[in-house]
Scaffold this motif. Structure first.
Motif, PDB file in Angstrom:
ATOM      1  N   ILE A   1     -11.099  28.038 -45.823  1.00  0.00           N
ATOM      2  CA  ILE A   1     -11.192  26.581 -45.952  1.00  0.00           C
ATOM      3  C   ILE A   1     -12.254  26.240 -46.993  1.00  0.00           C
ATOM      4  N   ASP A   2     -11.892  25.440 -47.990  1.00  0.00           N
ATOM      5  CA  ASP A   2     -12.851  25.013 -48.997  1.00  0.00           C
ATOM      6  C   ASP A   2     -12.886  23.490 -49.063  1.00  0.00           C
ATOM      7  N   GLY A   3     -13.586  22.957 -50.060  1.00  0.00           N
ATOM      8  CA  GLY A   3     -13.780  21.519 -50.161  1.00  0.00           C
ATOM      9  C   GLY A   3     -12.540  20.735 -50.536  1.00  0.00           C
ATOM     10  N   ARG A   4     -11.428  21.418 -50.826  1.00  0.00           N
ATOM     11  CA  ARG A   4     -10.161  20.740 -51.110  1.00  0.00           C
ATOM     12  C   ARG A   4      -9.131  21.067 -50.036  1.00  0.00           C
ATOM     13  N   THR A   5      -9.635  21.318 -48.840  1.00  0.00           N
ATOM     14  CA  THR A   5      -8.774  21.639 -47.707  1.00  0.00           C
ATOM     15  C   THR A   5      -8.983  20.631 -46.591  1.00  0.00           C
ATOM     16  N   ALA A   6      -7.886  20.174 -45.999  1.00  0.00           N
ATOM     17  CA  ALA A   6      -7.926  19.337 -44.806  1.00  0.00           C
ATOM     18  C   ALA A   6      -7.416  20.151 -43.626  1.00  0.00           C
ATOM     19  N   VAL A   7      -7.939  19.855 -42.438  1.00  0.00           N
ATOM     20  CA  VAL A   7      -7.504  20.534 -41.218  1.00  0.00           C
ATOM     21  C   VAL A   7      -7.157  19.472 -40.185  1.00  0.00           C
ATOM     22  N   VAL A   8      -5.986  19.610 -39.581  1.00  0.00           N
ATOM     23  CA  VAL A   8      -5.523  18.661 -38.557  1.00  0.00           C
ATOM     24  C   VAL A   8      -5.049  19.443 -37.344  1.00  0.00           C
ATOM     25  N   THR A   9      -5.532  19.072 -36.152  1.00  0.00           N
ATOM     26  CA  THR A   9      -5.076  19.711 -34.923  1.00  0.00           C
ATOM     27  C   THR A   9      -4.148  18.756 -34.182  1.00  0.00           C
ATOM     28  N   LEU A  10      -3.012  19.299 -33.705  1.00  0.00           N
ATOM     29  CA  LEU A  10      -1.961  18.445 -33.158  1.00  0.00           C
ATOM     30  C   LEU A  10      -1.425  18.913 -31.810  1.00  0.00           C
ATOM     31  N   THR A  11      -2.028  19.912 -31.170  1.00  0.00           N
ATOM     32  CA  THR A  11      -1.379  20.498 -30.001  1.00  0.00           C
ATOM     33  C   THR A  11      -1.712  19.811 -28.683  1.00  0.00           C
ATOM     34  N   HIS A  12      -2.832  19.105 -28.590  1.00  0.00           N
ATOM     35  CA  HIS A  12      -3.318  18.562 -27.318  1.00  0.00           C
ATOM     36  C   HIS A  12      -3.842  19.666 -26.392  1.00  0.00           C
ATOM     37  N   ASP A  13      -3.760  20.905 -26.809  1.00  0.00           N
ATOM     38  CA  ASP A  13      -4.156  22.026 -25.955  1.00  0.00           C
ATOM     39  C   ASP A  13      -5.512  22.555 -26.417  1.00  0.00           C
ATOM     40  N   PRO A  14      -6.570  22.414 -25.606  1.00  0.00           N
ATOM     41  CA  PRO A  14      -7.903  22.880 -26.026  1.00  0.00           C
ATOM     42  C   PRO A  14      -7.938  24.355 -26.399  1.00  0.00           C
ATOM     43  N   LYS A  15      -7.051  25.155 -25.793  1.00  0.00           N
ATOM     44  CA  LYS A  15      -7.057  26.591 -26.104  1.00  0.00           C
ATOM     45  C   LYS A  15      -6.702  26.828 -27.568  1.00  0.00           C
TER      46      LYS A  15
ATOM     47  N   LEU B   1       1.177  30.779 -40.059  1.00  0.00           N
ATOM     48  CA  LEU B   1       0.111  31.688 -39.649  1.00  0.00           C
ATOM     49  C   LEU B   1       0.186  31.839 -38.132  1.00  0.00           C
ATOM     50  N   ASP B   2       0.629  33.012 -37.683  1.00  0.00           N
ATOM     51  CA  ASP B   2       0.919  33.196 -36.265  1.00  0.00           C
ATOM     52  C   ASP B   2      -0.239  33.835 -35.501  1.00  0.00           C
ATOM     53  N   ASP B   3      -1.455  33.533 -35.911  1.00  0.00           N
ATOM     54  CA  ASP B   3      -2.645  34.041 -35.232  1.00  0.00           C
ATOM     55  C   ASP B   3      -3.324  32.895 -34.500  1.00  0.00           C
ATOM     56  N   TRP B   4      -4.349  33.191 -33.704  1.00  0.00           N
ATOM     57  CA  TRP B   4      -5.116  32.129 -33.073  1.00  0.00           C
ATOM     58  C   TRP B   4      -5.832  31.333 -34.154  1.00  0.00           C
ATOM     59  N   PRO B   5      -5.994  30.027 -33.973  1.00  0.00           N
ATOM     60  CA  PRO B   5      -6.455  29.157 -35.052  1.00  0.00           C
ATOM     61  C   PRO B   5      -7.768  29.560 -35.714  1.00  0.00           C
ATOM     62  N   ASP B   6      -8.770  30.014 -34.942  1.00  0.00           N
ATOM     63  CA  ASP B   6     -10.036  30.376 -35.574  1.00  0.00           C
ATOM     64  C   ASP B   6      -9.857  31.556 -36.518  1.00  0.00           C
ATOM     65  N   ALA B   7      -9.138  32.577 -36.076  1.00  0.00           N
ATOM     66  CA  ALA B   7      -8.901  33.743 -36.939  1.00  0.00           C
ATOM     67  C   ALA B   7      -8.001  33.382 -38.113  1.00  0.00           C
ATOM     68  N   ALA B   8      -6.980  32.559 -37.841  1.00  0.00           N
ATOM     69  CA  ALA B   8      -6.051  32.181 -38.908  1.00  0.00           C
ATOM     70  C   ALA B   8      -6.758  31.380 -40.004  1.00  0.00           C
ATOM     71  N   LEU B   9      -7.595  30.417 -39.596  1.00  0.00           N
ATOM     72  CA  LEU B   9      -8.281  29.586 -40.587  1.00  0.00           C
ATOM     73  C   LEU B   9      -9.326  30.379 -41.352  1.00  0.00           C
ATOM     74  N   GLU B  10      -9.956  31.346 -40.704  1.00  0.00           N
ATOM     75  CA  GLU B  10     -10.921  32.191 -41.416  1.00  0.00           C
ATOM     76  C   GLU B  10     -10.219  32.981 -42.513  1.00  0.00           C
ATOM     77  N   ALA B  11      -9.045  33.523 -42.189  1.00  0.00           N
ATOM     78  CA  ALA B  11      -8.277  34.256 -43.194  1.00  0.00           C
ATOM     79  C   ALA B  11      -7.729  33.324 -44.264  1.00  0.00           C
ATOM     80  N   TYR B  12      -7.355  32.120 -43.859  1.00  0.00           N
ATOM     81  CA  TYR B  12      -6.808  31.109 -44.777  1.00  0.00           C
ATOM     82  C   TYR B  12      -7.844  30.708 -45.817  1.00  0.00           C
TER      83      TYR B  12
END
Length: 323
Positions: A232-246, A219-230
């Motif tokens: 997220i439900d109760g069987r979804t995990a989300v992990v952030t790994l970039t170290h970049d607040p942006k 998903l080559d969009d910014w994370p908020d837009a990408a996850l909204e399109a993706y």
């Protein structure tokens, strides 16, 4: 479509086409069976069938019982002892026991209940159909409707007291990974082995490439837009790994507004303290922020990308199975 979704829809389609239909469900079986509890076999009154309850060794007998059940309109509870030879033929080392419940659609399994299950499954909505084995009464429950513990377990089978059979439909687990970094490259194949369908979110094409993540949803969009399109439900995990607040912060904010069962963020305790301050300034409460697992992963002393991926997957499993 999941196998359960396909078979429920098949039963419904056959019924709507005017065929008599029975649904057979594996209630209990031996530990190494080719078909686990909850496996379905759909049988039509003309002998047509879809699905499987045993990999082949008792299907014929179940079909015969199902045709008789369609004639008299009653349920059947079938109990088979599978011999060593039969078990070996379907890939087992030894025989065992299998119990199968057969329910004609209409007389035992209400058409409305079949429609509700097929509809929930099509919407990726987890549910449990809990059947009282003695009286036959049943109810369909979802998350927040009294079935959370069973759905978190994620497996069909008998209740602890043996009085009910819980048919669990749990859509595939999903994992949204923010950041196409080295840890993500290790985490993606591990997550697949654990039953997840991973997606990698990163707007940087040099990082999120097919070469680095073959056969992976990118998903080559910014994370908020990408996850909204993706979604997220109760069987979804989300992990952030970039170290970049942006990148990490928009992903975390989207996750915190969702029903994700696990939210993890890479970074030291000091890094997370700064992250907490930013999230508080964005209006999130301490209770909401407390859902974030940070530093991400179980504390096993992980140092390499592969070890960190192991720690993350272990903590996700703990959150899923133990809440």
């Amino acid at each position: 479509m999941t196998e359960t979704e396909t078979l429920l829809q098949t039963a419904l389609d056959w019924h709507r086409a005017g065929r008599g239909v029975a649904v057979a469900s594996v209630v209990e079986t031996w530990g190494s069976a080719p078909r686990p509890a909850g496996s379905l076999l759909v049988i039509a009154d003309d002998g047509g069938m879809a699905g499987s309850v045993s990999g082949g060794c008792v299907e014929g007998a179940v079909v015969v019982e199902a045709l008789e059940a369609l004639e008299d309109g009653g349920a059947r509870m079938l109990d088979y002892g599978v011999s060593d030879d039969e078990a070996f033929a379907v890939g087992l080392a030894c025989g065992g026991r299998i119990r199968v419940r057969v329910e004609p659609v209409g007389s035992v399994l209400p058409v409305g209940a079949l429609e509700e299950m097929a509809d929930r499954a099509a919407r990726r909505e987890p549910f449990v159909r809990s059947v009282a084995l003695a009286g036959g009464g049943a109810e369909i429950l979802g998350m927040g409707e009294g079935a959370d513990a069973v759905l978190r377990r994620g497996k069909s089978g008998l209740s602890e007291d043996g009085a009910r059979f819980d048919l669990v439909h749990a859509p595939p687990l999903r994992l949204g990974i923010i950041g196409a970094v080295h840890i993500a490259q290790a985490l993606v194949p591990m997550a697949r082995l654990a039953g997840y369908a991973p997606a990698v979110v990163d707007p940087r094409p040099a990082f999120a490439s097919e070469e680095r993540f073959p056969e992976t949803e990118l998903l080559d969009d910014w994370p908020d837009a990408a996850l909204e399109a993706y979604g997220i439900d109760g069987r979804t995990a989300v992990v952030t790994l970039t170290h970049d607040p942006k990148l990490d912060d928009p992903g975390l904010q989207a996750a915190l507004r969702s029903d994700a069962f696990y939210i993890g963020a890479l970074g030291s305790t000091r890094t997370h303290a700064k992250r907490v301050a930013r999230l508080q300034a964005a209006g999130f409460t301490n209770a909401q922020i407390g859902r974030i697992h940070a530093p991400v992963g179980l504390d096993i002393g992980a140092a390499t990308p592969g070890e960190i991926a192991v720690a993350v997957l272990a903590e996700m499993t703990q959150a899923l199975r133990r809440g």
